[in-house]
Structures are given as C-alpha cells and as structure tokens.
Design an enzyme around this catalytic site. Structure first.
Site, PDB file in Angstrom:
ATOM      1  N   LYS A  28       0.906  -1.303   0.055  1.00  0.00           N
ATOM      2  CA  LYS A  28      -0.180  -0.055   0.101  1.00  0.00           C
ATOM      3  C   LYS A  28       0.863   1.320  -0.176  1.00  0.00           C
ATOM      4  O   LYS A  28       0.606   2.202  -0.622  1.00  0.00           O
ATOM      5  CB  LYS A  28      -0.998  -0.054   1.328  1.00  0.00           C
ATOM      6  CG  LYS A  28      -1.727   1.105   1.331  1.00  0.00           C
ATOM      7  CD  LYS A  28      -3.160   0.791   2.086  1.00  0.00           C
ATOM      8  CE  LYS A  28      -3.010   0.704   3.570  1.00  0.00           C
ATOM      9  NZ  LYS A  28      -2.650   1.928   4.441  1.00  0.00           N
ATOM     10  N   SER A  29       1.970   1.324   0.944  1.00  0.00           N
ATOM     11  CA  SER A  29       2.704   2.467   1.101  1.00  0.00           C
ATOM     12  C   SER A  29       3.598   2.804  -0.388  1.00  0.00           C
ATOM     13  O   SER A  29       3.746   3.856  -0.767  1.00  0.00           O
ATOM     14  CB  SER A  29       3.788   2.255   2.029  1.00  0.00           C
ATOM     15  OG  SER A  29       3.203   2.053   3.388  1.00  0.00           O
ATOM     16  N   ARG A  33       2.824   6.191  -3.258  1.00  0.00           N
ATOM     17  CA  ARG A  33       4.062   6.615  -3.753  1.00  0.00           C
ATOM     18  C   ARG A  33       4.405   6.651  -5.197  1.00  0.00           C
ATOM     19  O   ARG A  33       4.772   7.474  -5.921  1.00  0.00           O
ATOM     20  CB  ARG A  33       5.448   6.304  -2.983  1.00  0.00           C
ATOM     21  CG  ARG A  33       4.978   6.800  -1.477  1.00  0.00           C
ATOM     22  CD  ARG A  33       6.218   5.846  -0.476  1.00  0.00           C
ATOM     23  NE  ARG A  33       6.127   6.518   0.839  1.00  0.00           N
ATOM     24  CZ  ARG A  33       5.223   6.318   1.652  1.00  0.00           C
ATOM     25  NH1 ARG A  33       4.128   5.534   1.519  1.00  0.00           N
ATOM     26  NH2 ARG A  33       5.671   6.986   2.887  1.00  0.00           N
ATOM     27  N   ARG A 128      -8.887  12.132  12.227  1.00  0.00           N
ATOM     28  CA  ARG A 128      -7.382  12.278  12.507  1.00  0.00           C
ATOM     29  C   ARG A 128      -6.615  13.477  12.636  1.00  0.00           C
ATOM     30  O   ARG A 128      -6.998  14.481  12.029  1.00  0.00           O
ATOM     31  CB  ARG A 128      -6.705  11.192  11.757  1.00  0.00           C
ATOM     32  CG  ARG A 128      -7.303   9.699  11.755  1.00  0.00           C
ATOM     33  CD  ARG A 128      -6.881   8.833  10.690  1.00  0.00           C
ATOM     34  NE  ARG A 128      -5.411   8.292  11.097  1.00  0.00           N
ATOM     35  CZ  ARG A 128      -4.929   7.724  10.097  1.00  0.00           C
ATOM     36  NH1 ARG A 128      -5.267   7.221   9.194  1.00  0.00           N
ATOM     37  NH2 ARG A 128      -3.401   7.291  10.546  1.00  0.00           N
ATOM     38  N   SER A 173       6.871   9.172  12.134  1.00  0.00           N
ATOM     39  CA  SER A 173       5.851   9.030  11.033  1.00  0.00           C
ATOM     40  C   SER A 173       6.368   9.364   9.642  1.00  0.00           C
ATOM     41  O   SER A 173       7.061  10.286   9.236  1.00  0.00           O
ATOM     42  CB  SER A 173       4.751  10.157  11.181  1.00  0.00           C
ATOM     43  OG  SER A 173       3.848  10.145   9.972  1.00  0.00           O
ATOM     44  N   GLN A 175       4.616   9.163   6.979  1.00  0.00           N
ATOM     45  CA  GLN A 175       3.719  10.127   6.390  1.00  0.00           C
ATOM     46  C   GLN A 175       4.213  11.684   6.589  1.00  0.00           C
ATOM     47  O   GLN A 175       4.154  12.382   5.487  1.00  0.00           O
ATOM     48  CB  GLN A 175       2.269   9.989   6.804  1.00  0.00           C
ATOM     49  CG  GLN A 175       1.769   8.514   6.629  1.00  0.00           C
ATOM     50  CD  GLN A 175       0.128   8.230   7.320  1.00  0.00           C
ATOM     51  OE1 GLN A 175       0.023   9.202   7.830  1.00  0.00           O
ATOM     52  NE2 GLN A 175      -0.178   7.169   6.932  1.00  0.00           N
ATOM     53  N   ASP A 326       1.951  -0.936  11.901  1.00  0.00           N
ATOM     54  CA  ASP A 326       0.742  -1.374  11.508  1.00  0.00           C
ATOM     55  C   ASP A 326       0.371  -2.843  11.980  1.00  0.00           C
ATOM     56  O   ASP A 326      -0.860  -3.328  11.795  1.00  0.00           O
ATOM     57  CB  ASP A 326       0.660  -1.362   9.900  1.00  0.00           C
ATOM     58  CG  ASP A 326       0.455   0.207   9.428  1.00  0.00           C
ATOM     59  OD1 ASP A 326       0.066   0.845  10.378  1.00  0.00           O
ATOM     60  OD2 ASP A 326       0.723   0.404   8.361  1.00  0.00           O
ATOM     61  N   ARG A 357      -6.218   2.226  17.952  1.00  0.00           N
ATOM     62  CA  ARG A 357      -5.940   0.706  17.842  1.00  0.00           C
ATOM     63  C   ARG A 357      -5.862  -0.092  19.212  1.00  0.00           C
ATOM     64  O   ARG A 357      -6.110  -0.964  19.167  1.00  0.00           O
ATOM     65  CB  ARG A 357      -4.935   0.556  16.878  1.00  0.00           C
ATOM     66  CG  ARG A 357      -5.312   0.619  15.453  1.00  0.00           C
ATOM     67  CD  ARG A 357      -4.178   0.366  14.487  1.00  0.00           C
ATOM     68  NE  ARG A 357      -5.092   0.267  13.045  1.00  0.00           N
ATOM     69  CZ  ARG A 357      -4.370   0.562  11.985  1.00  0.00           C
ATOM     70  NH1 ARG A 357      -2.879   0.677  11.820  1.00  0.00           N
ATOM     71  NH2 ARG A 357      -4.787   0.460  10.721  1.00  0.00           N
TER      72      ARG A 357
HETATM   73  C1  S3P Z   1       2.388   4.919   6.196  1.00  0.00           C
HETATM   74  C2  S3P Z   1       2.901   5.244   7.425  1.00  0.00           C
HETATM   75  C3  S3P Z   1       2.615   4.895   8.733  1.00  0.00           C
HETATM   76  C4  S3P Z   1       1.612   3.713   8.557  1.00  0.00           C
HETATM   77  C5  S3P Z   1       0.565   3.814   7.554  1.00  0.00           C
HETATM   78  C6  S3P Z   1       1.491   4.118   5.860  1.00  0.00           C
HETATM   79  C7  S3P Z   1       3.168   5.315   4.977  1.00  0.00           C
HETATM   80  O1  S3P Z   1       1.762   5.801   9.224  1.00  0.00           O
HETATM   81  O2  S3P Z   1       0.909   3.465   9.647  1.00  0.00           O
HETATM   82  O3  S3P Z   1      -0.315   2.689   7.342  1.00  0.00           O
HETATM   83  O4  S3P Z   1       2.890   4.736   3.837  1.00  0.00           O
HETATM   84  O5  S3P Z   1       3.948   6.164   5.027  1.00  0.00           O
HETATM   85  P1  S3P Z   1       2.602   7.050  10.015  1.00  0.00           P
HETATM   86  O6  S3P Z   1       3.565   7.558   9.076  1.00  0.00           O
HETATM   87  O7  S3P Z   1       1.563   7.933  10.485  1.00  0.00           O
HETATM   88  O8  S3P Z   1       3.244   6.257  11.168  1.00  0.00           O
END
Ligand code: S3P
Length: 449
Positions: A28-29, A33, A128, A173, A175, A326, A357
């Site tokens: 997914k990540s 991207r 969030r 993070s 993200q 996760d 969670r």
């Molecule tokens: C992700 C970063 C994680 C993860 C999310 C995917 C990403 O979140 O929990 O499912 O793809 O960068 P955080 O960056 O908030 O930890």
C-alpha cells in the site's frame, strides 16, 4: 466506498488447518508513492502489482484531479505525469476516503505549488490529526484552514514562492517525513528532514529511483534526509512488491490455527517494515524465510508459517515500533494465543491510526475473554496458550481494516466464532482477504446487517 456504505458484518469460525499459498496484494505504501511520483514526473510511468484497494484508488483519482492522466490497461497502470510544480488546481474536493497516507502525502505534494485544494475523508479520516503535516507545510509558505484541532475537511493554499525547510519530525511518522520531502520537491535549494527513529523509507528510495538527489545520513540526531529541490523527475517502470503488512494476516492466522502450514511468497523484508516477523520468531513462531533474495534493491523472501503451539509472551522493544506500527493489532491476536504476557511499549501512535487501535483491540479482546492492560503509550496482552481464547463475541472494527482482519484471524483459532460488525473497511488495503482466506481453508460467513 464500502466504509461509507452499509456495514458488512462477517463471522470467522473456528476452523481446521489453513494450508496452501497466500498471494497477498501489492504494498500500500509503495502504491501511493508510485502514483504520486508518477504524477510528478513528465512522461509515462508504468506500474504493475499496484494495490487496487480503495485507499490507493482514491489517490489515483486525486492525481487525476491534479491534472495527471492515470489509467489501468490490462494489468498495468499508466501514469502520464505533469512534472514537479505542474499540478493543476482541482475543480472539486479531494476525497481521500479512509487513507491518512493518501491525504498527508498529497497535501505535501501540492503545498509548494500556487494552487488551492480542499481535502476530506470518511468519518475515521476526518477525526485524525493533520497538524503534524500542516505545521511543517506552513514553514514552506503554505496555509491550511481546517476544522478545530486541525481536522479535515481542510483547505490548503499552496505557497506562491516556496522556501526550503529543515524539519525535525516530532513524531515517528513516515507520512510526515514524506509530506515534507514531497513539498521539498518544488522548493528551491535543499530540504532536510531529521527523524529520531527510522521510519519506512519508501519515499527516499523511490525519489532516488525517479532521479531526485536524496542523501541519507545517520548521526547522533537520528536520520538526516536531504533532498535537492526542483529536479526533473524521470518516469519509471515500477513493479510493486507484495505488502508485508497484508502478509501479516495469513502468517499470523497460520501460526495460531492448529495444523496450519501456509506459504506467503515474495514478501519484502525491508528492515523498516519487517519488525513483526522478528517479533513472532522471538515468541517462538515457526516462521521461516525461504529463498531469500534481493529484488529491486529490497530484501525479499517467501514466508513459510506453520502452526506454533508453544508461542510465549515477550517484551517487544520500543525501538522496533516504527518497523511494525501497523502490525500491533494482529500481534495482539497472536499474543492472546501465546503463553504469558506480551508487553508493547512506545506505541502512542497507535492511538491516532484509522481508529484508536489500542482501545479497539483491547475492548474486542476483553469481549473474547482475553486479559489486556493499557496505558497511554503501552499495552499488554496476557494469553493462556494455544486454543485458550474463548471468542464467542461480536466486536467493532471502527472503520479500521486492520482491526477487522485481526479479529477475523483470531476467530479461526478461538473456541467459538467471532463476529466483526463491519468488514467493509478491509477493501481499503486487502480487497481479496475473504476469498484468499477461504482458499486456505478458513470458514468465514457473512450475515445480513
Ligand atoms: C505509512 C506510514 C505509517 C503507517 C501507514 C502507512 C506510509 O503511518 O501506519 O499505514 O505509507 O507512509 P505514520 O507515518 O503515521 O506512522
């Protein structure tokens, strides 16, 4: 998307051995991207193995709204990008559905262009925190106006004349790190992100792959990532590896379901993502890395998981949290089937995921007869060994795909069935979860709402 629609209750029944091959979907990540960086390069990027979960499809729609051409032909996704700084102003609100990664990365990618965009999401995403991203984006010159507490819906007014930024992330993070790096793409000069704990590094790797100048150094402050702005990103051919966070579900199901033997092929073991598998092995899991190899610069292996009747509780080191952030929900399901206490510390971030969670798992596990203790940034699950979980409960998924799948996995190994009130959110990350688990021999039934 289904998490906006009627709830989809599902029941996992105690079942016999799970066996066979579990081909889990793309990461997914990496999928998010690939779409975003494809949209920011000029020319055609092609992507195979893209996760076609709702989260990623929402990012694909968003990239179209910013002017990129994104199309699936056969098994391949084709992205005609607009180049760094080339995003058009969207004509409608960008709905990122359930995806924190989608919204935060896209906010970063548009924040240094002189355009305005409004973002929203489902009830989970709109709860969030976004200030963790809009604070650093303000340093580039972008402005954000959202609901109280920095919540969506939110409008970002991109910087007219962006300046580069040096930013130490206050939370671990990927993200946040990625939003800053994507914003840095359209700022002149060098943007620097400093993270105390290493988080998943897909953005750094993929930016370099697209031809950006990115350097990563480790020193006493942590990891220092330096990006040179305004590169010409070159389109790429990307094969998305399978998602270790999705692999976690069939792996953990096999470990706790009597007699199981499941092969999960071709899983990336990037150290910033593989913490769960290390933890499971420390607990005594029969989990073997078969055929270890390198693919596209990433360590990859086929994971072989067999029923492990003698799992024991352990203390999970807090320094490992980012590499398995996760996976704590499904780990807690395994911990419920282990002998003794599994202590998970340094996990405050779990409280601001698709759901809180810790709370979601704790309440559901308690309903299944499992002992849970919790604090603001820790929790502990005490199990009584294989076959000891009573089950026989209805639990809430709280618009959180990983909570839903974790309780279904536990249902296979419990003494009585576990019903999850809404499994619609599973489609955000693992749309084939139900047929795949059935192929392995799991018993899942759907009931009318
Ligand atoms: C992700 C970063 C994680 C993860 C999310 C995917 C990403 O979140 O929990 O499912 O793809 O960068 P955080 O960056 O908030 O930890």
């Amino acid at each position: 998307m289904s998490s906006h629609g009627a709830p989809v209750p599902m029941t996992a029944h105690p079942c016999g051995p799970l066996s066979g091959v579990a081909e889990v979907p793309g990461d997914k990540s990496i999928s998010h991207r690939a779409l975003i960086l494809g949209a920011l390069s000029v020319g055609e990027t092609t992507v195979t193995g893209l996760l076609e979960g709702q989260d990623v499809l929402d990012t694909a729609s968003a990239m179209r709204a910013f002017g990129a051409d994104v199309e699936r032909r056969g098994e391949t996704w084709h992205i005609h990008g607009v180049g760094v700084g080339g995003f058009a102003e969207p004509e409608t609100v960008i709905d990122c559905g359930n995806s924190g990664t989608g919204v935060r990365l896209i906010m970063g990618a548009m924040a240094t262009s002189p355009i305005t965009a409004t973002f929203t999401g489902d009830a989970s995403l709109n709860r969030r925190p976004m200030a963790r991203v809009t604070d650093p984006l303000a340093l580039f010159g972008a402005r954000a106006v959202g609901r109280a507490g920095g919540r969506l819906p939110m409008t970002i007014v991109g910087a007219e004349d962006a300046v580069p930024v040096r930013y130490a992330t206050p939370v671990p993070s990927a993200q946040v790190k990625s939003a800053v790096l994507l914003a840095g793409l359209n700022a002149p000069g060098q943007t620097v992100v400093i993270e105390r704990e290493a988080t998943r590094d897909h953005s750094e790797r993929m930016l370099a792959g697209f031809g950006a100048e990115v350097s990563v150094e480790d020193d006493a402050e942590g990891r220092i990532i330096t990006l040179t702005g305004q590169p010409d990103l070159r389109p790429q051919t990307i094969a998305v590896p399978r998602d270790p966070s999705s692999a976690a579900f069939p792996v953990c199901a096999a470990l706790i379901t009597e007699g199981s033997d499941v092969l999960v092929p071709n899983i990336g073991l990037n150290p910033t993502r593989a913490g769960l598998f290390t933890t499971l092995r420390e607990m005594g899991a029969d989990l073997v890395y078969e055929n270890p190899r390198e693919e596209g610069g990433e360590p990859v292996a086929d994971l072989r998981a067999r029923f492990s009747p003698d799992l024991r509780g352990i203390e999970v080191p807090p320094g490992r949290a980012a590499s398995m952030i996760d996976e704590y929900p499904v780990l807690s399901a395994v911990a419920a089937c282990a002998e003794g206490r599994t202590l998970m510390t340094g996990v405050r971030e779990l409280r601001v995921k698709e759901s809180d969670r810790i709370d979601a798992m704790a309440r559901g596990l308690e309903a299944c007869g499992v002992t849970v203790e919790e604090g603001e940034d820790w929790w502990a699950v005490t199990g009584r060994g294989a076959g000891s979980v009573a089950g026989g409960a209805r639990v809430e998924s709280r618009l959180d795909h990983r909570i839903a799948m974790s309780f279904l996995v536990l249902g296979f190994a419990a003494r009585a069935a576990i019903t999850v009130d809404d499994c619609g959110p599973i489609a955000t990350s693992f749309p084939i979860f139900e047929p795949l688990m059935r192929t392995l021999g799991a018993t899942l039934t759907t009931e009318a709402a």
